[in-house]
Structures are given as structure tokens and as C-alpha cells.
Design a protein around this motif. Structure first.
Motif, PDB file in Angstrom:
ATOM      1  N   ARG A  35       0.817  -1.208   0.000  1.00  0.00           N
ATOM      2  CA  ARG A  35       0.000   0.000   0.000  1.00  0.00           C
ATOM      3  C   ARG A  35       0.852   1.258   0.000  1.00  0.00           C
ATOM      4  NH1 ARG A  35      -4.804  -1.973   4.197  1.00  0.00           N
ATOM      5  NH2 ARG A  35      -6.012  -3.080   2.613  1.00  0.00           N
ATOM      6  N   ILE A  36       0.365   2.271  -0.703  1.00  0.00           N
ATOM      7  CA  ILE A  36       1.059   3.549  -0.839  1.00  0.00           C
ATOM      8  C   ILE A  36       0.072   4.655  -0.510  1.00  0.00           C
ATOM      9  CG2 ILE A  36       2.227   5.116  -2.439  1.00  0.00           C
ATOM     10  CD1 ILE A  36       2.951   2.552  -4.082  1.00  0.00           C
ATOM     11  N   ALA A  37       0.444   5.533   0.412  1.00  0.00           N
ATOM     12  CA  ALA A  37      -0.381   6.691   0.760  1.00  0.00           C
ATOM     13  C   ALA A  37       0.235   7.943   0.156  1.00  0.00           C
ATOM     14  CB  ALA A  37      -0.504   6.832   2.273  1.00  0.00           C
ATOM     15  N   PHE A  38      -0.626   8.864  -0.291  1.00  0.00           N
ATOM     16  CA  PHE A  38      -0.148  10.128  -0.853  1.00  0.00           C
ATOM     17  C   PHE A  38      -1.270  11.145  -0.771  1.00  0.00           C
ATOM     18  CE2 PHE A  38      -1.973   7.665  -4.280  1.00  0.00           C
ATOM     19  CZ  PHE A  38      -2.690   8.572  -5.034  1.00  0.00           C
ATOM     20  N   SER A  39      -0.945  12.397  -1.009  1.00  0.00           N
ATOM     21  CA  SER A  39      -1.969  13.440  -1.047  1.00  0.00           C
ATOM     22  C   SER A  39      -2.085  13.979  -2.467  1.00  0.00           C
ATOM     23  CB  SER A  39      -1.647  14.573  -0.065  1.00  0.00           C
ATOM     24  OG  SER A  39      -0.390  15.157  -0.353  1.00  0.00           O
ATOM     25  N   SER A  40      -3.280  14.479  -2.802  1.00  0.00           N
ATOM     26  CA  SER A  40      -3.510  14.894  -4.185  1.00  0.00           C
ATOM     27  C   SER A  40      -4.638  15.902  -4.290  1.00  0.00           C
ATOM     28  CB  SER A  40      -3.848  13.664  -5.039  1.00  0.00           C
ATOM     29  OG  SER A  40      -4.070  14.038  -6.395  1.00  0.00           O
ATOM     30  N   TRP A  41      -4.527  16.750  -5.313  1.00  0.00           N
ATOM     31  CA  TRP A  41      -5.602  17.654  -5.703  1.00  0.00           C
ATOM     32  C   TRP A  41      -6.434  17.068  -6.842  1.00  0.00           C
ATOM     33  CZ3 TRP A  41      -7.265  21.965  -3.346  1.00  0.00           C
ATOM     34  CH2 TRP A  41      -6.411  22.603  -2.423  1.00  0.00           C
ATOM     35  N   ALA A  42      -6.048  15.922  -7.347  1.00  0.00           N
ATOM     36  CA  ALA A  42      -6.758  15.331  -8.485  1.00  0.00           C
ATOM     37  C   ALA A  42      -8.198  14.982  -8.106  1.00  0.00           C
ATOM     38  CB  ALA A  42      -6.019  14.087  -8.967  1.00  0.00           C
ATOM     39  N   LYS A  43      -9.125  15.227  -9.026  1.00  0.00           N
ATOM     40  CA  LYS A  43     -10.545  14.981  -8.777  1.00  0.00           C
ATOM     41  C   LYS A  43     -11.013  13.631  -9.314  1.00  0.00           C
ATOM     42  CE  LYS A  43     -11.647  19.926  -9.019  1.00  0.00           C
ATOM     43  NZ  LYS A  43     -12.441  20.965  -9.713  1.00  0.00           N
ATOM     44  N   ASN A  44     -10.190  12.961 -10.100  1.00  0.00           N
ATOM     45  CA  ASN A  44     -10.652  11.753 -10.797  1.00  0.00           C
ATOM     46  C   ASN A  44     -10.010  10.465 -10.286  1.00  0.00           C
ATOM     47  OD1 ASN A  44      -8.083  12.363 -11.795  1.00  0.00           O
ATOM     48  ND2 ASN A  44      -8.546  11.551 -13.841  1.00  0.00           N
ATOM     49  N   LEU A  45      -9.354  10.496  -9.125  1.00  0.00           N
ATOM     50  CA  LEU A  45      -8.683   9.289  -8.633  1.00  0.00           C
ATOM     51  C   LEU A  45      -9.657   8.262  -8.070  1.00  0.00           C
ATOM     52  CD1 LEU A  45      -5.458  10.688  -6.917  1.00  0.00           C
ATOM     53  CD2 LEU A  45      -5.883  10.127  -9.312  1.00  0.00           C
ATOM     54  N   THR A  46     -10.783   8.735  -7.564  1.00  0.00           N
ATOM     55  CA  THR A  46     -11.861   7.848  -7.127  1.00  0.00           C
ATOM     56  C   THR A  46     -13.167   8.358  -7.722  1.00  0.00           C
ATOM     57  OG1 THR A  46     -12.146   9.135  -5.088  1.00  0.00           O
ATOM     58  CG2 THR A  46     -10.735   7.188  -4.961  1.00  0.00           C
ATOM     59  N   ASP A  47     -14.160   7.529  -7.738  1.00  0.00           N
ATOM     60  CA  ASP A  47     -15.417   7.888  -8.393  1.00  0.00           C
ATOM     61  C   ASP A  47     -16.299   8.759  -7.507  1.00  0.00           C
ATOM     62  OD1 ASP A  47     -14.873   6.435 -10.710  1.00  0.00           O
ATOM     63  OD2 ASP A  47     -15.579   4.581  -9.782  1.00  0.00           O
ATOM     64  N   GLY A  48     -16.935   9.763  -8.115  1.00  0.00           N
ATOM     65  CA  GLY A  48     -18.067  10.442  -7.511  1.00  0.00           C
ATOM     66  C   GLY A  48     -17.789  11.319  -6.317  1.00  0.00           C
ATOM     67  N   TYR A  49     -16.639  11.983  -6.272  1.00  0.00           N
ATOM     68  CA  TYR A  49     -16.420  12.873  -5.125  1.00  0.00           C
ATOM     69  C   TYR A  49     -15.845  14.197  -5.605  1.00  0.00           C
ATOM     70  CZ  TYR A  49     -15.298  14.530  -0.480  1.00  0.00           C
ATOM     71  OH  TYR A  49     -15.256  15.263   0.671  1.00  0.00           O
ATOM     72  N   PRO A  50     -16.569  15.308  -5.396  1.00  0.00           N
ATOM     73  CA  PRO A  50     -16.047  16.619  -5.803  1.00  0.00           C
ATOM     74  C   PRO A  50     -14.958  17.089  -4.839  1.00  0.00           C
ATOM     75  CG  PRO A  50     -18.138  16.882  -4.678  1.00  0.00           C
ATOM     76  CD  PRO A  50     -17.917  15.396  -4.793  1.00  0.00           C
ATOM     77  N   MET A  51     -13.779  17.358  -5.352  1.00  0.00           N
ATOM     78  CA  MET A  51     -12.664  17.767  -4.497  1.00  0.00           C
ATOM     79  C   MET A  51     -12.759  19.266  -4.206  1.00  0.00           C
ATOM     80  SD  MET A  51     -10.736  15.098  -3.942  1.00  0.00           S
ATOM     81  CE  MET A  51      -9.082  15.699  -3.643  1.00  0.00           C
ATOM     82  N   THR A  52     -12.787  19.624  -2.945  1.00  0.00           N
ATOM     83  CA  THR A  52     -12.755  21.028  -2.552  1.00  0.00           C
ATOM     84  C   THR A  52     -11.400  21.423  -1.979  1.00  0.00           C
ATOM     85  OG1 THR A  52     -13.661  20.426  -0.383  1.00  0.00           O
ATOM     86  CG2 THR A  52     -15.224  21.082  -2.094  1.00  0.00           C
ATOM     87  N   TYR A  53     -10.595  20.447  -1.594  1.00  0.00           N
ATOM     88  CA  TYR A  53      -9.229  20.704  -1.138  1.00  0.00           C
ATOM     89  C   TYR A  53      -8.420  19.422  -1.258  1.00  0.00           C
ATOM     90  CZ  TYR A  53     -11.242  18.920   3.284  1.00  0.00           C
ATOM     91  OH  TYR A  53     -11.894  18.184   4.231  1.00  0.00           O
ATOM     92  N   GLU A  54      -7.154  19.541  -1.001  1.00  0.00           N
ATOM     93  CA  GLU A  54      -6.244  18.399  -1.110  1.00  0.00           C
ATOM     94  C   GLU A  54      -6.691  17.263  -0.189  1.00  0.00           C
ATOM     95  OE1 GLU A  54      -1.378  17.776  -0.931  1.00  0.00           O
ATOM     96  OE2 GLU A  54      -2.337  19.504   0.012  1.00  0.00           O
ATOM     97  N   LYS A  55      -6.668  16.049  -0.702  1.00  0.00           N
ATOM     98  CA  LYS A  55      -7.105  14.873   0.048  1.00  0.00           C
ATOM     99  C   LYS A  55      -5.999  13.824   0.126  1.00  0.00           C
ATOM    100  CE  LYS A  55     -11.520  15.512   1.192  1.00  0.00           C
ATOM    101  NZ  LYS A  55     -12.044  15.361   2.556  1.00  0.00           N
ATOM    102  N   VAL A  56      -6.202  12.868   1.044  1.00  0.00           N
ATOM    103  CA  VAL A  56      -5.265  11.764   1.213  1.00  0.00           C
ATOM    104  C   VAL A  56      -5.857  10.523   0.554  1.00  0.00           C
ATOM    105  CG1 VAL A  56      -4.129  10.249   2.886  1.00  0.00           C
ATOM    106  CG2 VAL A  56      -4.309  12.700   3.347  1.00  0.00           C
ATOM    107  N   PHE A  57      -5.008   9.790  -0.171  1.00  0.00           N
ATOM    108  CA  PHE A  57      -5.424   8.578  -0.859  1.00  0.00           C
ATOM    109  C   PHE A  57      -4.499   7.428  -0.483  1.00  0.00           C
ATOM    110  CE2 PHE A  57      -6.882  12.130  -3.346  1.00  0.00           C
ATOM    111  CZ  PHE A  57      -8.142  11.758  -3.796  1.00  0.00           C
ATOM    112  N   VAL A  58      -5.028   6.212  -0.573  1.00  0.00           N
ATOM    113  CA  VAL A  58      -4.230   5.006  -0.375  1.00  0.00           C
ATOM    114  C   VAL A  58      -4.428   4.104  -1.589  1.00  0.00           C
ATOM    115  CG1 VAL A  58      -3.873   2.922   0.994  1.00  0.00           C
ATOM    116  CG2 VAL A  58      -4.314   5.100   2.135  1.00  0.00           C
ATOM    117  N   ARG A  59      -3.323   3.730  -2.202  1.00  0.00           N
ATOM    118  CA  ARG A  59      -3.339   2.844  -3.363  1.00  0.00           C
ATOM    119  C   ARG A  59      -2.931   1.439  -2.927  1.00  0.00           C
ATOM    120  NH1 ARG A  59      -4.994   2.397  -8.828  1.00  0.00           N
ATOM    121  NH2 ARG A  59      -3.511   1.102  -9.965  1.00  0.00           N
TER     122      ARG A  59
END
Length: 329
Positions: A35-59
Motif C-alpha cells: 500500500r502507498i499513501a499520498f496526497s492529491s488535488w486530483a478529482k478523478n482518482l476515485t469515483d463520484g467525489y467533488p474535491m474542494t481541497y487536497e485529500k489523502v489517498f491510499v493505493r
């Protein structure tokens, strides 16, 4: 863990493999590289969530799925993932104070926000995330800070060190949670605290030179620190230092054998992985790239980093910073 073999893979991608539509940075990886954790401003990394600020993701490299973590505040710096891949921590701004957020992977909400009345920052996790080492700072006079370890399951806090200043100070905890390497930024010294017997050793760099902490290896065997233009790897058992000259140490693998570093000479590779036992190097990136602590999996198999270079992988046309993993075997 993916078994696709050696090479570079882009991690910050949408479910259908499309490249991210925003900047992704600050990757950390689990001990086994799954597993890899990172932060991103991308809006299309997961389905159906409008990004309003930088979020944390786990791949998850085994399932090729990316999870958006439910966090209560945008990350100020890169997230940290526990060695077992079950938890992530980051620190974010709440009104005028920063707070540490701990979240369980595949679960909604945060487990806790710590150090009420103070600002929390620089979290470091034990392998199972039970113990969180962090810096607690007062932003109101008198200026002061402390380095502490929080056992969130027992709901206890242990103070490791206290300072009457707010110069840079941060901790790095061993995987079993017993040892904490920490930095006194004003004195420019590094110490190691043994939580079992409540004793501190150091400064580990000796009395005559300034030092900046990089990372404690997960197995508690090595402490990486910077001094001048050089990097040192301190062996806790032997009390000796291994010099790696004219480079900036970035991270060390969980076994303490592989050092990720950035050469000061910018005409060559930007990131290199050194086997400290054999003295041999492997190039992580020839293009401009950045990485931080907890960026190397056990045995030096995987290294995560971010880069704006458009030739790390084919078809990189988004003009953004992307997160990549370099797999060596």
C-alpha cells in the motif's frame, strides 16, 4: 503487492488507468510494499467525489484500487502510512492550530485528534499505528513545545522531551514503539529515547557537530541524520556512524540496510538507493524527483516518489506532479 517486475509505475491514476487531473505528492509505502499513501488535488482518482481541497489517498498495489481517506482537514504535509498498511496519519489545520488525524484504511472517519489546546505536527507511526510520536507546540506566549508519544488505544500520552523554544523538532519512532529518535532544533542535536526504561542517549552525533534527523529504521537498528553536506547512518547497537559523503539522506528501508538519498550534484540522478552493506547504488530517478521518509519498502524492493517529469512513463501529458513507484525486482 504487484508482481509486474522491475520498472516504474504511475500510482496517481483514476480507476480506469487515466492519469490524474491534479497534482499528487508526498508518497509513503508500507513495509511489504503493498500500500502507498499520498496526497492529491486530483478529482478523478476515485469515483463520484467533488474535491474542494487536497485529500489523502491510499493505493493498494495488489488490487490496483485507490481509496480516498475520509479526513477532517486537508493535509499540510505528506501523510504517513503504518508499516502494516492499516492506518494513515496526517496533520491539518483546524482554525489556527494544526492537529494530528489518524484514520483506518477502509473505514470512515478519524480515530482521534490529539493535543487539545496545542498544535500537533510531524506524526510518526509505529508499525501497527498504536503509538504516535509527534510534536505539540504552543502558538501563544510563552513559546514552547514538547515531543510526545500517544498510545491511542490506552488513551495515554508520554512526554519525551520539553523545550522552551519552537525551533524545528521532530520525532521518528521504531516499529515496535519502544524507541524514539528526536531532534532538538535549537541545539541541533539528536537523541534516542528508550520508552521501556525511560532513558535518553545522545547526542548520537557527538558533541562537536550539528545534526538534523532524517529517519529511524523500523527495526530500530539505524538512525539517519544530516550534518553539513553529508549523511550519516548511526548504528544503535554498535554506536558507530557510517558516512555517506556529499549527499542528502531522504529515507531508510525498514531493515536499515538501504538508504535513499539525493545527490548534491544536480547533473546526475535526482534519487539513488544505496545498499549500505555492499556500497552499491541503484538509480531511482534520472529526472527531477522528490521523496521523503518511509519511502522505501523492506529490502529496498520499492521506492515511492513524486515528479513533474513527463517521461517517467509513456503517455504522461497531464502537466502535473504524479506519484510513482520504482520497483527493483
Amino acid at each position: 503487492m504487484s508482481d509486474s517486475g522491475a520498472g516504474v509505475e504511475r500510482i496517481s491514476v483514476a480507476p480506469d488507468g487515466t492519469q490524474g487531473d491534479g497534482d499528487s505528492v508526498g508518497a509513503t509505502i508500507t513495509t511489504d510494499g503493498r500500500r502507498i499513501a499520498f496526497s492529491s488535488w486530483a478529482k478523478n482518482l476515485t469515483d463520484g467525489y467533488p474535491m474542494t481541497y487536497e485529500k489523502v489517498f491510499v493505493r493498494d498495489q495488489r488490487t490496483s484500487q485507490t481509496m480516498r481517506m475520509s479526513t477532517s482537514a486537508p493535509p499540510i504535509q505528506r501523510p504517513v502510512i503504518s508499516g502494516d498498511g492499516q492506518y494513515i496519519a496526517h496533520w491539518g489545520l483546524i482554525q489556527r492550530d494544526t492537529k494530528t488525524f489518524l484514520s483506518q484504511v477502509k473505514s470512515e472517519g478519524t480515530i482521534g485528534i490529539y493535543c487539545p489546546g496545542l498544535s500537533c505536527s510531524q506524526p510518526s507511526l509505529s508499525a501497527d499505528a498504536r503509538y504516535i510520536a509527534q510534536v505539540a507546540t504552543s502558538n501563544r506566549p510563552p513559546s514552547r513545545q514538547r515531543i510526545e508519544v500517544r498510545d491511542w488505544r490506552a488513551n495515554t500520552t508520554e512526554t519525551i522531551a520539553e523545550y522552551e523554544h519552537t525551533a524545528s523538532a521532530r520525532p521518528s519512532i521504531s516499529g515496535d514503539g519502544r524507541f524514539v529518535a528526536y531532534q532538538d532544533g535549537q541545539a541541533e542535536d539528536i537523541f534516542v529515547w528508550d520508552r521501556t526504561d525511560g532513558t535518553s542517549s545522545g547526542p548520537i552525533e557527538g558533541p562537536s557537530k550539528a545534526a538534523t534527523l532524517v529517519q529511524f529504521s523500523e527495526d530500530g537498528s539505524k538512525v539517519v541524520y544530516l550534518s553539513g553536506s553529508d549523511t550519516y547512518v548511526h548504528d544503535e547497537a554498535a554506536g558507530t556512524d557510517q558516512l555517506v559523503p556529499n549527499v542528502r539522506g531522504v529515507a531508510i528501508d525498514p531493515t536499515g540496510r538501504y538508504l535513499l538519498y539525493a545527490p548534491h550534484d544536480t547533473s546526475g540522478p535526482s534519487l539513488t538507493l544505496r545498499d549500505l552493506e555492499t556500497g552499491t547504488d541503484e538509480i531511482v530517478s534520472n529526472q527531477p524527483a522528490s521523496a521523503g521518509t518511509d519511502a522505501v519498502s523492506a529490502g529496498g524492493r520499492d521506492v515511492v516518489f513524486h515528479s513533474t517529469a513527463d517521461d517517467m512513463v509513456p503517455g504522461d501529458t497531464n502537466g502535473k506532479s504524479d506519484v510513482f513507484v520504482r520497483r527493483f525486482y
